[in-house]
Every structure is written in structure tokens, then in C-alpha cells.
Design an enzyme around this catalytic site. Structure first.
Site, PDB file in Angstrom:
ATOM      1  CE  LYS A  99     115.757 -43.150  46.127  1.00  0.00           C
ATOM      2  NZ  LYS A  99     115.901 -43.587  47.519  1.00  0.00           N
ATOM      3  CB  ILE A 117     114.161 -53.274  54.340  1.00  0.00           C
ATOM      4  CG1 ILE A 117     114.943 -54.364  55.096  1.00  0.00           C
ATOM      5  CG2 ILE A 117     114.414 -53.366  52.847  1.00  0.00           C
ATOM      6  CD1 ILE A 117     116.439 -54.325  54.910  1.00  0.00           C
ATOM      7  CB  VAL A 127     106.141 -63.339  66.749  1.00  0.00           C
ATOM      8  CG1 VAL A 127     107.246 -63.796  67.692  1.00  0.00           C
ATOM      9  CG2 VAL A 127     106.148 -64.169  65.471  1.00  0.00           C
ATOM     10  CG  HIS A 156     114.643 -46.146  43.472  1.00  0.00           C
ATOM     11  ND1 HIS A 156     114.200 -44.894  43.118  1.00  0.00           N
ATOM     12  CD2 HIS A 156     113.834 -46.561  44.496  1.00  0.00           C
ATOM     13  CE1 HIS A 156     113.172 -44.552  43.891  1.00  0.00           C
ATOM     14  NE2 HIS A 156     112.934 -45.547  44.731  1.00  0.00           N
ATOM     15  CB  SER A 189     106.916 -44.892  44.740  1.00  0.00           C
ATOM     16  OG  SER A 189     106.853 -43.955  45.788  1.00  0.00           O
ATOM     17  CB  ILE A 229     110.378 -46.336  41.967  1.00  0.00           C
ATOM     18  CG1 ILE A 229     109.208 -45.342  41.957  1.00  0.00           C
ATOM     19  CG2 ILE A 229     111.456 -45.912  40.970  1.00  0.00           C
ATOM     20  CD1 ILE A 229     108.463 -45.261  40.657  1.00  0.00           C
ATOM     21  CD  GLU A 231     102.294 -60.549  57.616  1.00  0.00           C
ATOM     22  OE1 GLU A 231     101.697 -59.660  58.265  1.00  0.00           O
ATOM     23  OE2 GLU A 231     103.489 -60.436  57.240  1.00  0.00           O
TER      24      GLU A 231
END
Length: 473
Positions: free
Chosen positions: A250, A333, A172, A49, A45, A47, A31
Site C-alpha cells: 500500500k 498475518i 517456547v 482498512h 499504522s 489502519i 508470550e
């Protein structure tokens, strides 16, 4: 030599790491930031879903219902907070009603259960302060809320408990493949070798792909701004509330959090900056005010923004390179990525198993114990804890009642906090009404002592964000 290197320690990378830690494999997560959940995973959020907005014959549509069902077991095993509070998609005219009926049909075709259409009176019984004029609502009982960075930390700690190595500050700069071995070159001059590489680098996933793949991708950042309200305002709503979704997604939602706050947002702006703007905040407040009456705007304690990864396809990209089955992209994603993370992890594990012998561990540790939350303990348990460890008797953050013992625990867990934001995400220190004005310096002093570094080396969230004093960079 690693069997697998995962690039990116957000919710996707950490979920994959935890899933693969069930097998006898040497795994490293790298990372570029100093902690897990430093990108999209810290600012969304939260959530889980139900998934009724997703399209059939897409990865999103095929994974969301399955993954939603996995959260009950996962939240129990890993002890991260989850509340099945249900969601309402509010309809204010006949056109809206037709849309929620179509959403219900779409969801049922995707295998989503617990969907129903409520009339005005039923909506009001569920949420009495809905704005006037609501005609109906789609109720999704499987919708839930989690703390997104708490879930990511839980996944990472579970993976580490089962032998996964985490390497932070590892940016990286290039990847090469020679035979069956990838060499991953880092900005600091080091390199890491691995048979398999999983690209879960979030907003930077296209950059990692383009180092290896003849097929180039472009990921654009879409910023969403949020307002966070205090815990008094948290009682304003019980369910997660949406208007009928539009072309940009949404839309602005109003929802409680698992910690008892209220959150509204996000909007949608085509940029990768994490700044907030007066115009953006006004927009989400105006839209949220159309959902509930008397939005308690005076109880906003902070605003923030997150950036989600969008691709041209509009779907997740989870695939091996055409000429290299040992390099797997898990990119693009965006929503419902948090919801799908557990199922994505299983999906990727199945992909790897076709090209790598994977032997299950007989000693996999499924249970991860969360940190002690002093404020949640009974008086008897508090007294016993203080007797055993006096550091839990010293309150450092008076807004959230976080003790020195909790801060020390956050630092020494694996992976542990090495920045102020890392402590904040693990303990809730600095998340109260004063937003750290009263406890930031004492926390820096504790971190300096426990990490054995000068206080000037304590950063807010990265190597270029000193918390106190001045540094040359």
C-alpha cells in the site's frame, strides 16, 4: 491441564483469546516478552482498512469486509478509540485513475460498501492541502483508525476478565504431542500441557510450526519505518491518505492518529531489525511530501519501525496441521491483519468447535472499561477524582498530563504494566515532546514501589533492557 494454549500475545493472539473466553474453557496465552503487543502489534499504522486491495479467493479477501464491520461494536464494548475518518487513494495521472477504478470494482466484488471516485474538486474539498496535480481519488468511507496497542490491551484485558490466564517471559523451545495432549516446553525449564495449541507467534510463527509440522514454513520480516509528529501537526490531515499502491504494498501513507498526532510511513525493507535509518526516514518524508503540501517536518517527535510477517503465499495461513487437528497455525498475518483480527478470531473459534465441545458461558462479560484519562475529564470530575484519590492530583508526565493515579492503575490492571513501555502504551506517559526525559525517572520510582522491586530491576521493554543504572545479564 489447559483446553487451549495460545502462543503469542499480539493483536491476533489476544483477539482469539477474547473470542474463546466466551466459552467454558481453560485457556492460557503464553508470550515470550513481558507484555502484550510487544511485536508487530505495537508498531504499525493502526489502519482499519476498507479492504479494496485484497484478492478474491483469499483469506484476506474473504475476511476483511466482514471484520471491518465488527469494529463499531467492539470499540464500544471494549472502549478502545476508533475513528471512521475515511481514506483517499490519490490518482495523479490517467494510469492512476484506471487503477483506482479497478480497485473500486475489486472492492465491490469483495462486498465492500462506501466506495466512490471523487474528482479533483471533491478531493480538494475533503483535504485542501493535497499536492497539486491530483486528478481523482478513490474514497473509502469505511476506513478507520485505531491505536493498535490500545486495541490489543483491550482485547487482553477483556480475555483476562473472562478467565483467560496470561503467562509472560515464556519462550517456547519445543513442543511434543503424546496422545491428545501437547507438552509445551519453555526456556526457563517449565512445561505447560494443553489439548489444543494455537500458534499466533507472529514473526516467530514459522519456528513454532517447524517444531511440530513436517511441512516447514519460512516467514521473512519486512521492516517499515515511520515518523510520528506532535499533536499540532495532527491537524494537517483528516483522512488517511495513500498514493496508488505498488508492487511492495500500500506504500507510504499519511494519517492522523486517534490520539491527535500525525504519522507517516511505512517504507518496505527486507530485514527484521527494528532500527531506523537516515536513508529510510528521508525516503518516507520524501514520499509523504508528494501527498500533502508543506509537510511539517519540524514537528517530528520520534521515529520508529515495525516488522511485518511475510510468507511466500502472500495470504494468511490459518489451518490445522494435516496430521494434527489440535494444532492450529495462525501465521503470516501481515496487512490487513489488524483489520481482520476480530474475524480471524471467529474463524479460529469455528475451527476448534469441530473438534472440541464448546459450551457458551452464561456470565460472559462483554464490557471492558478503559483506564481513566485525567486530561479528558471535566473540571468537576477531576476535582471529584482527586478528592477520592489524591494520587490523581499529582502530575508525573507534564507533556501529556498523566497522573500518578493513572500510572498506578496501569501497573495493577490485568494484565498490567511491568515495564516502562507497558506504562507508556497504557497511559501515554513519555509520549509527548520530551519523550520521557522529564518523567522517566519518577515513573521508575513509582513502578519500583508498586511492584516491590529495586529500581534497577525496572526494564524498558524486556528483561535485558534496564531503564536506569546498570545490571549484569
Amino acid at each position: 491441564m489447559n483446553d487451549i494454549v495460545i502462543i503469542g500475545a499480539g493483536i491476533i493472539g489476544c483477539s482469539i483469546a477474547r473470542e474463546l473466553s466466551k466459552y467454558q474453557l481453560d485457556i492460557t496465552v503464553i508470550e515470550k516478552n513481558l507484555d502484550v503487543a510487544e511485536g508487530t502489534s505495537k508498531a504499525n499504522s493502526g489502519i482499519v482498512h476498507a479492504g479494496f486491495t485484497e484478492k478474491k479467493n483469499t483469506l484476506k479477501g474473504s475476511l476483511v469486509a466482514k471484520s471491518n464491520k465488527m469494529f463499531d461494536i467492539l470499540s464500544d464494548e471494549l472502549e478502545f478509540s476508533m475513528v471512521r475518518n475515511g481514506a483517499l487513494v490519490l490518482a495523479y495521472d490517467d494510469n492512476d485513475v484506471r487503477k483506482i477504478e479497478q480497485l473500486k470494482k475489486n472492492g465491490e466484488e469483495l462486498g465492500i460498501t462506501g466506495l466512490s471516485i471523487l474528482d479533483t474538486e471533491a478531493v480538494k474539498r475533503k483535504q485542501g492541502n493535497i499536492t497539486k496535480g491530483v486528478k481523482a481519488a478513490l474514497y473509502a468511507e469505511t476506513s478507520a483508525i485505531v491505536n493498535p496497542y490500545d486495541m490489543t490491551i483491550a482485547m487482553a484485558e477483556s480475555a483476562a476478565l473472562n478467565g483467560v490466564n496470561f503467562k509472560f517471559g515464556a519462550n517456547v523451545v519445543n513442543i511434543e504431542k503424546n496422545g491428545d495432549i501437547h507438552t509445551i516446553y519453555l526456556e526457563n525449564g517449565e512445561d505447560i500441557k494443553s489439548r489444543f495449541v494455537i500458534n499466533a507467534a507472529g514473526l516467530f510463527g514459522a519456528e513454532i510450526n517447524n517444531m511440530m509440522n513436517e511441512e516447514k514454513y519460512n516467514i521473512r520480516g519486512v521492516k517499515g519505518e515511520y515518523c510520528l509528529f506532535d499533536k499540532i501537526a495532527g491537524a494537517a490531515v483528516k483522512n488517511t491518505l495513500f498514493r496508488v499502491p505498488g508492487e511492495k504494498g500500500k506504500g507510504v501513507l499519511v494519517t492522523p492518529t486517534t490520539d491527535g498526532n500525525l504519522i507517516v510511513g511505512p517504507n518496505s525493507q527486507k530485514e527484521q531489525s527494528v532500527s531506523t535509518t537516515r536513508e529510510g526516514i528521508d525516503e518516507i518524508i520524501e514520499k509523504a511530501s508528494k501527498v500533502i503540501d508543506e509537510l511539517p517536518v519540524k514537528r517530528v517527535i520520534t521515529s520508529f519501525s515495525g516488522v511485518r510477517a511475510k510468507t511466500e503465499s502472500g495470504d494468511f495461513i490459518i489451518e490445522a496441521l494435516k496430521d494434527n487437528e489440535q494444532f492450529i497455525n495462525v501465521i503470516g498475518i501481515d496487512s490487513p491483519g489488524l483489520t481482520c483480527a476480530p474475524a480471524i478470531a471467529e474463524y479460529v473459534s469455528d475451527m476448534i468447535s469441530k473438534n472440541l465441545i464448546m459450551i457458551k458461558k452464561h456470565n460472559f462479560i462483554s464490557k471492558r472499561h478503559k483506564m481513566v484519562r485525567f486530561v479528558e475529564l471535566s473540571v468537576e470530575d477531576k476535582n471529584k477524582l482527586i478528592k477520592d484519590n489524591p494520587e490523581y492530583g499529582r502530575i508525573v508526565c507534564k507533556c501529556e498530563l498523566v497522573t500518578e493515579g493513572e500510572i498506578i492503575d496501569a501497573i495493577h490492571r490485568v494484565p498490567g504494566a511491568v515495564t516502562l513501555d507497558g506504562v507508556k502504551r497504557r497511559t501515554r506517559a513519555m509520549m509527548g515532546g520530551c519523550q520521557g526525559m522529564g518523567c522517566m525517572l519518577p515513573i521508575c520510582k513509582i513502578m519500583s514501589r508498586e511492584l516491590n522491586v529495586d529500581i534497577s530491576e525496572i526494564n524498558k521493554n524486556s528483561a535485558y533492557s534496564p531503564a536506569v543504572g546498570f545490571r549484569e545479564v
